[in-house]
Design a protein around this motif. Structure first.
Motif, PDB file in Angstrom:
ATOM      1  N   TRP A   1       0.858  -1.193   0.000  1.00  0.00           N
ATOM      2  CA  TRP A   1       0.000   0.000   0.000  1.00  0.00           C
ATOM      3  C   TRP A   1       0.886   1.232   0.000  1.00  0.00           C
ATOM      4  CZ3 TRP A   1      -5.109   0.179  -0.776  1.00  0.00           C
ATOM      5  CH2 TRP A   1      -5.873  -0.975  -0.540  1.00  0.00           C
TER       6      TRP A   1
ATOM      7  N   TYR B   1       6.250  -2.436   7.682  1.00  0.00           N
ATOM      8  CA  TYR B   1       5.636  -1.114   7.692  1.00  0.00           C
ATOM      9  C   TYR B   1       6.694  -0.024   7.628  1.00  0.00           C
ATOM     10  CZ  TYR B   1       1.555  -3.690   9.286  1.00  0.00           C
ATOM     11  OH  TYR B   1       0.517  -4.584   9.383  1.00  0.00           O
TER      12      TYR B   1
ATOM     13  N   ILE C   1      -1.679  -4.180   7.519  1.00  0.00           N
ATOM     14  CA  ILE C   1      -1.847  -4.760   6.191  1.00  0.00           C
ATOM     15  C   ILE C   1      -2.058  -6.252   6.354  1.00  0.00           C
ATOM     16  CG2 ILE C   1       0.657  -5.032   5.870  1.00  0.00           C
ATOM     17  CD1 ILE C   1       0.250  -4.517   2.896  1.00  0.00           C
TER      18      ILE C   1
ATOM     19  N   LEU D   1      -6.024  -2.926   4.007  1.00  0.00           N
ATOM     20  CA  LEU D   1      -5.287  -2.005   4.864  1.00  0.00           C
ATOM     21  C   LEU D   1      -6.269  -1.456   5.886  1.00  0.00           C
ATOM     22  CD1 LEU D   1      -2.531  -0.590   5.382  1.00  0.00           C
ATOM     23  CD2 LEU D   1      -3.455   1.364   4.105  1.00  0.00           C
TER      24      LEU D   1
ATOM     25  N   CYS E   1      -2.963   0.394  -4.019  1.00  0.00           N
ATOM     26  CA  CYS E   1      -2.328  -0.891  -3.796  1.00  0.00           C
ATOM     27  C   CYS E   1      -1.445  -1.197  -4.994  1.00  0.00           C
ATOM     28  CB  CYS E   1      -3.336  -2.006  -3.535  1.00  0.00           C
ATOM     29  SG  CYS E   1      -4.290  -2.558  -4.951  1.00  0.00           S
TER      30      CYS E   1
END
Length: 123
Positions: free
Chosen positions: A36, A60, A70, A81, A96
């Motif tokens: 994402w 992350y 996620i 998400l 995405c």
């Protein structure tokens, strides 16, 4: 080829929670990673999180840890998400992305992109 379609954006208030979804189709069996990203008005597209499509292991961006989660549902070929405690600074178009080779953290490392879903957070 892989097709990605995001959904779930909208107009929310600070403190709300939100779940974005990304439907995948095509050669998803070839995917190594999905991620994402988000792009706020006037800013560059920034990495939020990625996930190993096979193992589910997530990573992350440092600034996204804690409020962003996620996860994927391989059976439904969907990526999600979850965002909690929304802030006005979360206002952005969320994208995405998918790649067949690597777990990247930069937009140039992903070959496939969705059209994006708008998230607007008011104070």
């Amino acid at each position: 080829q892989v097709q990605l379609v995001e959904s779930g954006g909208g107009l929310l208030q600070a403190g709300d929670s939100l779940r974005l979804s990304c439907a995948t189709s095509g050669r998803t069996f070839m995917l190594a990673a999905m991620g994402w990203f988000r792009q706020a008005p006037g800013k560059e597209r920034e990495f939020v999180a990625n996930i190993n499509w096979n193992t589910g292991l997530a990573y992350y961006a440092a600034s996204m840890k804690g409020r962003f989660t996620i996860f994927r549902d391989n059976a439904k070929s969907r990526l999600y998400l979850q965002i909690s405690g929304l802030k006005p600074d979360d206002t952005a178009v969320y994208y995405c992305a998918a790649d067949e080779k690597r777990l990247g953290t930069h937009r140039t490392e992903y070959d496939y992109w969705g059209q994006g879903t708008h998230v607007t957070v008011s104070s």
